[in-house]
Design an enzyme around this catalytic site. Structure first.
Site: not given
Lengths: 329, 329, 329, 329
Positions: C96-97, C277, C127, C202, C101
Site C-alpha cells: 500500500l502507498p 516520501k 513502506t 528500508k 492506507n
C-alpha cells in the site's frame, strides 16, 4: 606573495605611522581640496555626486568609459587611471565590485600605490574579504599613507538620497577625517575597530540578514500551508520572539506589506546575486577563522542555488517564491 | 484509528454544532462557575493559580500526586481523573507535555470524553502537533462539546505574572468565551483561525525563533573572531537589517545584555529540550504539508544534537556556547 | 487511541502468542492454499502475478476497480474488501502507498482484522513508519494472528522479474513461513529482527542512498566546473574513498554511464516524490528516537524542494540537473 | 598581486614552454640524478625515504631542524633553504601543510624560484587550493620550469608502504617524467588534466568521502535506535543502494569491522582537522566556481564543529561518536 608581504612589513610599521599622523593634521585643515573617487557604478556614481553636492571637487576614474562620460557631465574631472587620481588627490574613495578589482586598483601597474602621496587617506567602500582589506592596508601603510575599509549598507536608493550606513575599520585617530567625507553620503557612520572590522561588520550583518530572510520565508510558507492567514501570521510573529527585520520591515510574502519588493514581483531591492556574493565572503571568513556557521553556510548554498535557477536578478526576498510549489509544476 | 475517525465524523457534524452553539449561550451567562484544569506542572500550576486569583473555583487533576497536593493547598478541588474533572466543570483547560499525553487525557479510558457534558468548552494549551489538535477537535465535537487549541508563548515567569500570550484556534463564535478565561493568565489572547491554527502559529513562531537564535549565535561568534567587539557588533546588527529578537532582546553572548540567560550561565529561560520538541513538531507539520523548511530543519538537528551533547537543560541561547571552541579542547 | 492500545495489549500478549505458534505449524504444512493480496498498483500487480506463476491461488483486492479488473484477467479471484480477503485466505500480503492506507486496510470498518482467522500470517510490504508497523502488529496479535513488516527494495522492473529484496521484521519463528511466499518475488529475503525493523532497514538504506546521490551530484558538478572530465572523475572516485552506489552504479551525470536514468533524461527509475516520501518517514523516525540526522534531514528538504520545482516525476538522480546552472537562466 | 601576475604572464607563455619541453628531454635521460624534497613531515618523511630506497639521491629541506636531522640519518643531503634545493636538483617534490606554506616555499625570499634551473620539474604533492596551484604554475613557468600538482590520497601507512595514490594535474607531455618519480611512492598515479585538476580530483573525492562518512554515521545511529543490530544493518546497506566506502570498508560504528579506527577508539586514520581543512578547500572552490554544494557545505560545518568540540585529533569516522548521546550527559 601575501604571506611574505606580511613579514617584511612589521619592521617598517612604526616609523611610517608617525609620518602618517603628521600628514593627517595637514589634511584635516585642507578641507574642500579635491577628493578622488574610483568606481562609478550603480552605487559609486550617486555617492560621488553627493560629494560634488557638498562642494568637494571630485577627480574620478572608472574602467568603463561610459561610466566616466556620464559622471563628467556632472562637473567632475576624469583621469586616465587610479594612479592619476592618486597624483591629483590625497583623499580617495574606492567603490569596487570584488576583492580582485580592489587589489588591481590599489596595487596594479597603474594602481593608486604607484603615485600615492605620503599622508593620503584611502577609503575603500567596496564589500570585500576582510583579509584582503588587511593586506591592502599593509601595502598602503608601506607608502606612508592611511587605509580604511568602509563598506556600506543600504542600496542604490540610499546612495542617491545620501542615507547610506558606513561601517568603518581603521586607525581610530583617522576616523574623524574619514567621517568628514562619508557624512556627505550617509545617515550613519559607525566606527567598528581596526582595519577589516568594517568589512567584518558588513558581512556579519548580511549573513544574519540572509538567515532571517530565508527563515521568514520558510516560516510564512509553512504557516500558510497550515491554514494561517499570512498577514495575521506576520502580525503574530512581529509581536513575538520570531520577530526580525525580514518579518517586520521587508516581509517576503506578497500582500503582507506595501512598498517592499515582494509587493512588486521582487523587482528592485537587493539582488540575489549580491547576497550570494556577500555570503561567499562570509564563508571565506568563517573558513579562515575556523568558525562554524551552519545556517550561514546553508543560506549561502540556497542563494547560490537560486542564482542557478533563474532568481539571480530578483530581490533576495524572492526566496519565498523559490520555496513555494510552482504553479506550473 | 485516526483515519477512520475522520470519515465517520463528518456526517454527525452539522447537528452537533447546533447543540454546541446553544450550550455556549448558557455557558457565557454562567461566569464564575467552576473551571477544570488538567496538568499542574511548571506552567499549569501558576496558570491555574491565576484562575483562582480571578475568583474562579478550580477543579483540577494531575497524574503526579505531589503536583495535586501542592495545588490543593491553594484552595482548589482535586479529582481522581480527567473524567471526574469533566463531570464537575463544563469549562476545562488542559496543559500537557506532549501529543501522546493530550490524546490520553481526552480519549483515554478515564479521559475527559468519558464524562464530558454537552456544550462544554475544552481549551488545550499544550503545544502539540496541529494534526492531533484537529483529531481531538473532531472527537470532542462528536460529544456535542467544543474544542479549542490555545498554546502559549512566554515561560514560567510569564505564567506566574499572568503575562502569557495565547494563540487560539477554533470556531470564532467561541473565542469570546475562551478569552474570558484566558485573559486571567495572559497579556495577549490572539485569535488565529480554525482549530489547529493556534498550534500552527506557535510552532511557526518558535521555528523562526530558533533560526534567529542560531543565526545570531553564529554571526556573533564569527564577528568576534574577526576582531569585532561583541557589544558593538550587537549594536550595529540592531540598527541594521540583521536585527532580530535574539539579537536585540535575548542576545546569546555573555556580556552583551543583562537580565538574559546568557548573563547567567544559560540558566533559566527556555530549555534546549523544549525547543527541540517544538522544532520536531514543526518538522512533522512541514513533512505533512510538504513544505520545504531547510533552515528550520537544520535548526531542529542542531538542537537535537545539543540535547545529546549535554545542553539539554540549558537555555536555548546556549547554542552560542555550543558553536564556540571548547576551552578545554 | 494508539497510546491506550499499547497499554491494554501487554496482558493479552502471552496467551495469544501460544495460539499463534500452534497455527503456524498448520499453515506451513498447507502450502499452495490461497494467498491474499491487497494493493494491486505498479508494484503490487507484478508481485501478485509472480505468486500466481509459482502456483499459488491468489485472492485479491484493490480500491480501484480498474486495478482489480486487470488483475482478474490474470486468473485471480477478486473480492469486495480487505475483510473478504481475510475470510478466504490465511496468508495475506499487503502493498500500500502510505501509513494511512495501511491503517485503513488493517483496522478499517471493512479491514482485514474484521474477519481475520486465528493463526493467519499477515505480511505488509508497504513502506511505512516503523512505529505504525508496530501498532498494527499489536492489533493483529490481539486477534491471534501474526504480523510481519516486509518492505521491498528494487523498483517495478525487479517486481516484474521477481528480483526484489525483502527486509523482514517480526517474530523469528515465523520467518520461514513468510520466506516461502516472498521468495516467489525476490532475489533476497533478509531477516532484520523484531517487528518494525524491516521498515527501519528500508528507510535507513534509502536515507543513505539519498545522501550518497546528492553528494555524488554536487561532487560531480563541482569537479566538472573545476575542469575535470566527468567520466575520469567518476573513475577516480570509484577507485577511491569517495566511491558509493550512486557514483559507481547509478551515476547521475549524463554521459558517464549507460542504462541508467541519467542516460535517458531521468525517465524511469525511482521517482523524486517517492524518495521525498521515504525521507519523510526517516525524519519521523529520527524525531521519534531523537537521533540527529543532519545530512538526512537536509536531503529530505532538497527532495522536498525538487518536488515543488518540477522534478516530482523524474528519477531521483535528477538532483544533478537541479543543482546545475539552468541553460535558460 | 595574484591578479596582476596573471596578465603579464600570458605573453611570455609560448616562448617559455618551448624551452621547458627541450629541457624535459634532457631530464628524462638523466635518471637517478638528485631529487629535491621539501617538507619532511609525517607524510613527506616516508615519501622521501621511498625515493632513497629506489636509488635516488635526495636533497632535502624542512623548516623544522629536527625533521631534517631525522631524515639526514637516512643518508640524504640537507640544505639550508628551498632555494638551495633548487640549486642542487632539477626535479623537486614539495609536500606542505597549506596554501600559505606552498606560496612561501615557491615564491618566498629563499624560495625555489630564486634559484630554480630552466627546465626543472616541480611537483607539488601538498593538498591546497587548486586556484593557488594555478598561480604557482604561472610563476614557475615564467622561470622556464614546469609545475605539476600531484596531491595524494592514502595516509601515513600508505606513504610508508609506497601505496599512495597520486592525482596529477599539469601539461600531459610531462606526465611520464613525473610518474617515474611518483611511482616510487605509489600504488596508483592518475593523470587528471591541466594544472589544478589533481587538486580538484583530490578535494572532490574527499568532499564525497566526508558526505558518505557522516551519512553512514547518522544512518547507522538511526538504525540502531530503531532496533537494528549494527552488523546486520551494515550488511544490508552493503548489499543495497546505500552502500559506500564508509559503510563497507571503514565503518564508523565500533564492533562492526576490525582493523579500522572505529575498532580502536578512533585512533590513527585520517584526522578530523585534516578533513575539515580539505572541506574548507572544497568550499573555497565551490564558492569560486559558484557551484552549489549543500551537503558538502554542511559536512564542512560539522567537521568544523567537531574540531571545536574535542574531536580534532580523532579519526574522521568519530562523527558517529559525535552524533550519539553522551553517556555522561
Amino acid at each position: 606573495m601575501a604571506a611574505l608581504v606580511r613579514k617584511s612589513c612589521s619592521a617598517l610599521h612604526r616609523s611610517v605611522s608617525r609620518h602618517a599622523r603628521l600628514a593627517t593634521v595637514c589634511r584635516s585643515m585642507a578641507s574642500k581640496t579635491p577628493v578622488g573617487f574610483i568606481g562609478l557604478g550603480n552605487m559609486g556614481n550617486p555617492m560621488a555626486k553627493n560629494l560634488l553636492k557638498h562642494g568637494y571637487p571630485v577627480v574620478a576614474f572608472d574602467v568603463f568609459p561610459e561610466a566616466c562620460k556620464d559622471f563628467q557631465d556632472s562637473g567632475a574631472q576624469i583621469t586616465d587611471s587610479p594612479a592619476d587620481v592618486a597624483e591629483k588627490a590625497d583623499r580617495i574613495i574606492t567603490m569596487l565590485p570584488s576583492s580582485a578589482n580592489a587589489i588591481e586598483v590599489y596595487t596594479g601597474s597603474n594602481g593608486i600605490l604607484k603615485k600615492v602621496k605620503k599622508g593620503s587617506l584611502l577609503i575603500d567602500s567596496s564589500t570585500i574579504d576582510p583579509a584582503v582589506s588587511k593586506e591592502l592596508a599593509k601595502e598602503v601603510e608601506k607608502m606612508g599613507a592611511v587605509f580604511m575599509d568602509a563598506p556600506v549598507s543600504g542600496g542604490v536608493g540610499a546612495a542617491r538620497s545620501g542615507n547610506l550606513t558606513f561601517m568603518v575599520g581603521g586607525v581610530e585617530q583617522e576616523f574623524d577625517a574619514a567621517k568628514e567625507l562619508l557624512t556627505c553620503m550617509a545617515a550613519n557612520v559607525v566606527y567598528c575597530g581596526e582595519v577589516g572590522t568594517g568589512q567584518a561588520a558588513k558581512i556579519c550583518n548580511n549573513m544574519l540578514l540572509a538567515i532571517g530572510m530565508i527563515g521568514t520565508a520558510e516560516t510564512m510558507n509553512l504557516g500558510i500551508r497550515l491554514g494561517l492567514d499570512p498577514k495575521l501570521l506576520a502580525k503574530i510573529l512581529n509581536m513575538s520572539s520570531g520577530r526580525c527585520w525580514s518579518s517586520d520591515t521587508y516581509n517576503p510574502v506578497p500582500g503582507v506589506m506595501e512598498g517592499v519588493p515582494s509587493a512588486n514581483n521582487y523587482q528592485g531591492g537587493f539582488g540575489t546575486t549580491l547576497m550570494a556574493k556577500d555570503l561567499g565572503l562570509a564563508q571565506n571568513s568563517a573558513t579562515n577563522t575556523k568558525s562554524p556557521t551552519p545556517l550561514g553556510s546553508l543560506s549561502h548554498q540556497i542563494y547560490r542555488l537560486m542564482c542557478a535557477k533563474g532568481y539571480a536578478t530578483k530581490d533576495f526576498s524572492s526566496v519565498f517564491q523559490f520555496l513555494r510549489e510552482d504553479e506550473s509544476a
